[in-house]
Motif scaffolding. Structure first.
Motif, PDB file in Angstrom:
ATOM      1  N   ARG A  16       0.658  -1.184   0.105  1.00  0.00           N
ATOM      2  CA  ARG A  16       0.013   0.047   0.027  1.00  0.00           C
ATOM      3  C   ARG A  16       0.853   1.327  -0.067  1.00  0.00           C
ATOM      4  O   ARG A  16       0.484   2.086  -0.845  1.00  0.00           O
ATOM      5  CB  ARG A  16      -0.884   0.008   1.147  1.00  0.00           C
ATOM      6  N   ASP A  17       1.984   1.273   0.921  1.00  0.00           N
ATOM      7  CA  ASP A  17       2.971   2.438   0.891  1.00  0.00           C
ATOM      8  C   ASP A  17       3.381   2.567  -0.609  1.00  0.00           C
ATOM      9  O   ASP A  17       3.538   3.694  -0.987  1.00  0.00           O
ATOM     10  CB  ASP A  17       3.977   2.230   1.860  1.00  0.00           C
ATOM     11  N   LEU A  19       2.260   1.895  -3.557  1.00  0.00           N
ATOM     12  CA  LEU A  19       1.271   2.368  -4.412  1.00  0.00           C
ATOM     13  C   LEU A  19       0.796   3.681  -4.085  1.00  0.00           C
ATOM     14  O   LEU A  19      -0.103   4.056  -4.926  1.00  0.00           O
ATOM     15  CB  LEU A  19       0.320   1.058  -4.531  1.00  0.00           C
ATOM     16  N   ARG A  20       1.221   4.343  -3.162  1.00  0.00           N
ATOM     17  CA  ARG A  20       0.794   5.667  -2.770  1.00  0.00           C
ATOM     18  C   ARG A  20       1.169   6.534  -3.898  1.00  0.00           C
ATOM     19  O   ARG A  20       2.198   6.569  -4.451  1.00  0.00           O
ATOM     20  CB  ARG A  20       1.182   6.186  -1.569  1.00  0.00           C
ATOM     21  N   GLY A  21      -0.076   7.084  -4.521  1.00  0.00           N
ATOM     22  CA  GLY A  21       0.122   8.100  -5.728  1.00  0.00           C
ATOM     23  C   GLY A  21      -0.335   7.538  -6.811  1.00  0.00           C
ATOM     24  O   GLY A  21      -0.375   7.871  -8.135  1.00  0.00           O
ATOM     25  N   ARG A  23      -2.621   5.468  -9.276  1.00  0.00           N
ATOM     26  CA  ARG A  23      -4.040   5.341  -9.408  1.00  0.00           C
ATOM     27  C   ARG A  23      -4.647   4.403 -10.451  1.00  0.00           C
ATOM     28  O   ARG A  23      -5.745   3.885 -10.129  1.00  0.00           O
ATOM     29  CB  ARG A  23      -4.602   6.825  -9.644  1.00  0.00           C
ATOM     30  N   ALA A  47      -4.559  -3.444  -3.866  1.00  0.00           N
ATOM     31  CA  ALA A  47      -4.516  -2.593  -5.393  1.00  0.00           C
ATOM     32  C   ALA A  47      -6.251  -2.855  -5.981  1.00  0.00           C
ATOM     33  O   ALA A  47      -6.351  -3.973  -6.266  1.00  0.00           O
ATOM     34  CB  ALA A  47      -3.565  -3.124  -6.113  1.00  0.00           C
ATOM     35  N   ARG A 152      12.414   2.364  -6.058  1.00  0.00           N
ATOM     36  CA  ARG A 152      11.739   2.838  -7.321  1.00  0.00           C
ATOM     37  C   ARG A 152      12.764   2.782  -8.325  1.00  0.00           C
ATOM     38  O   ARG A 152      13.978   3.848  -7.902  1.00  0.00           O
ATOM     39  CB  ARG A 152      10.791   3.974  -7.143  1.00  0.00           C
ATOM     40  N   PRO A 163       8.427  -3.192  -3.464  1.00  0.00           N
ATOM     41  CA  PRO A 163       7.856  -2.736  -1.668  1.00  0.00           C
ATOM     42  C   PRO A 163       8.420  -3.552  -0.571  1.00  0.00           C
ATOM     43  O   PRO A 163       8.051  -3.259   0.413  1.00  0.00           O
ATOM     44  CB  PRO A 163       6.340  -3.325  -2.313  1.00  0.00           C
TER      45      PRO A 163
END
Length: 347
Positions: A16-17, A19-21, A23, A47, A152, A163
């Motif tokens: 979740r962290d 994938l922050r940002g 969409r 997700a 990243r 992640p």
């Protein structure tokens, strides 16, 4: 109320962290091993739009059947699309590990492009990061190598996200057990003919036995700290390279000479790559020879870089030419705009 296993919860939070940002649609690269299987299960849970790609390298008996089983599980878990990417690793340069890795990333980037994915998730763990740091130490790598795998990295316009770099391999196994998943154990991971396997089953356990279990986390933390330092130096090097350029595309020796060595060598490394020197073939000795043209020049001849590039000093300038006779300015014209010293490196 059902209790969630702590490893399952930790992996879900990590995904979740990461994938922050983000969409849109994401893809999970999943071999069927514990790390990537736990990652895929977490992505299916957190997700809203996640798919899966498993790469079949065709290097082991039964690989097609295993890949099909991963895809079948993914579809049942609600991951869509879920597909097998079959690759051919024969005829590629480098050893089998490098050939498989290159083919795998090509397949993942192709899948991301076809499906319009905003990111690809990779299942490398804290243990993988520690192994990477040890391998870099053994090669005598500098800070860039010791920075390990980035959380990243953008390749071909596609963000590759890791992640699980703060999650242990053992926790991914526990998560799979808690979820009733049966991961596949790749025999290559225990094959001593591979350097990473020898580190995983020999060198790293020996360090843990001698220095305690905190070694793995400390090695991974070292990578994070060096990655931050490297990013800062790379940013300074990009600006310094721009300042050292002359109108004809050469570099000003006085401008280079006033830079600290750590910055100057980064500038020279970036310039060499910009001229066309392949990153995998560009070594410390090449950059050291370029640096000698700046700091220890006594009329020596040109420094030869991979790709048939020759760099010479003429008075207060470094100039480059290729076998085809192109000058530094024409060579640089073919470089990607906005390239940075860190572009195109690892994984």
């Amino acid at each position: 109320m059902a209790t969630i296993s702590p490893p399952v919860a930790a992996i879900r939070v990590a995904v979740r962290d990461a994938l922050r940002g983000v969409r849109g649609h994401v893809l999970v690269a999943c071999s069927g091993g514990a790390d990537s299987l736990a990652l895929a299960a977490a992505a299916a849970f957190v997700a809203p739009r996640a798919g899966l790609v498993t790469v079949d390298h065709g290097l082991q008996p039964g690989s097609a059947e295993r890949a099909a089983a991963v895809v079948s599980w993914a579809r049942d878990a609600g991951l869509a699309p879920a597909e097998v990417a079959t690759v051919d690793v024969s005829g590629r340069p480098g050893g089998p590990e490098a050939a498989a890795r290159e083919a795998r990333y090509e397949a993942l980037l192709d899948a991301a492009s076809r499906h319009g994915a905003e990111a690809v998730l990779l299942g490398h763990t804290r243990d993988d990061q520690a192994e990477t740091v040890l391998l870099a130490l053994a090669r005598g790598a500098g800070p860039r190598g010791l920075a390990g795998m980035p959380a990243r990295r953008e390749v071909g316009g596609v963000p590759l996200l890791r992640p699980l770099l703060d999650v242990s391999r053992e926790d991914t196994r526990k998560a799979c057990a808690a979820l009733g998943l049966s991961p596949w154990e790749d025999p290559h991971n225990a094959d001593p003919s591979y350097a990473r396997s020898r580190v995983r089953h020999g060198a790293l356990p020996a360090l843990v036995a001698a220095l305690g279990p905190g070694v793995v986390g400390n090695l991974a933390r070292t990578a994070t700290l060096l990655a931050d330092d490297t990013a800062a130096l790379d940013s300074l090097a990009t600006a310094a390279l721009a300042s050292a350029r002359t109108p004809d595309g050469s570099l000003s020796v006085p401008a280079l000479a006033e830079l600290p060595r750590a910055l100057r060598t980064r500038v020279l490394h970036a310039w060499a790559r910009e001229l066309g020197a392949r990153p995998a073939a560009l070594s410390h000795r090449h950059v050291a020879a370029l640096d000698a043209l700046v700091t220890a020049w006594r009329g020596q001849g040109p420094t030869h870089l991979p790709g048939g590039i020759a760099v010479s000093r003429a008075g207060t300038h470094l100039t480059a030419s290729s076998r085809a006779g192109k000058t530094a300015s024409s060579l640089a014209d073919g470089a990607p705009s906005g390239s940075s010293p860190a572009e195109g490196l690892l994984l």
